[in-house]
Design a protein around this motif. Structure first.
Motif: not given
Length: 212
Positions: A115, A129, A131, A148, A150
């Motif tokens: 992450t 944020s 991701t 990825t 998010t």
């Protein structure tokens, strides 16, 4: 002119609003919390699966971009430095830390689940944020892939290819595919490409100077 400005500003304002709604004020989640978030994202969205040209009627869109850079260093050295996600820290202002959840090798391919925690300025305020990503490193073939995810369901597929140009020089080409809602796609592409370009420039400087 006023009407035109409203049309131009509206999508960016809506994107900022959506990011604010689906993100959190700047704060640090613990590693176990991030690991749990990663697993939920993986189980729910299967973000490694690339949509096939999603139609606007589905509410999602896809955009592809290629960016490349030449680095004055041998290809094997560039690959090892560039593919190490921890070396991306400090290359652009958003990325604050990387938390690795799993790291293993199977049939010659190295898998890294991680992450990336970023603080993104939205309307003048820092918004955290997270991701969530999986990286698949194919060192023998000099390329790696990273998928990825998010909030709010933004997916990025990356294939980074390393080419030996001879004379100790390397070309790195990033093939990027962005998937997001039709409202967020332009915002996602603009910010995603600029972030990757900043990281490319930072890695080039660090590798050529001998820092990496």
């Amino acid at each position: 002119m006023t009407k035109l400005l409203r049309l131009l500003v509206a999508p960016l304002s809506a994107a900022a609003l959506l990011l604010t709604m689906f993100s959190t004020p700047a704060r640090a989640d613990t590693d176990p919390v991030l690991a749990a978030q990663w697993q939920v994202a993986w189980d729910t969205y299967r973000f490694y699966e690339c949509l096939t040209a999603p139609l606007p009627i589905t509410g999602r869109s896809q955009a592809k971009r290629d960016i490349s850079i030449e680095i004055d260093a041998p290809v094997e050295h560039v690959f090892d430095a560039y593919s190490n996600i921890n070396n991306h820290l400090g290359m652009h202002s958003f990325l604050k830390r990387v938390v690795t959840h799993a790291d293993w090798t199977d049939a010659g391919t190295r898998y890294v689940n991680f992450t990336a925690v970023e603080d993104i300025p939205v309307a003048g305020l820092p918004v955290t944020s997270n991701t969530h990503a999986q990286q698949r490193i194919h060192r023998d073939d000099l390329y790696y892939e990273t998928d990825t995810w998010t909030l709010p369901n933004v997916v990025t597929h990356q294939k980074i290819v390393f080419e030996d140009l001879g004379d100790g020089r390397t070309r790195v080409t990033e093939h990027l595919t962005f998937e997001a809602s039709v409202l967020l796609i332009d915002f996602t592409v603009t910010n995603g490409v600029s972030s990757h370009q900043a990281t490319q420039a930072g890695l080039k400087a660090a590798i050529e100077s001998g820092e990496l």
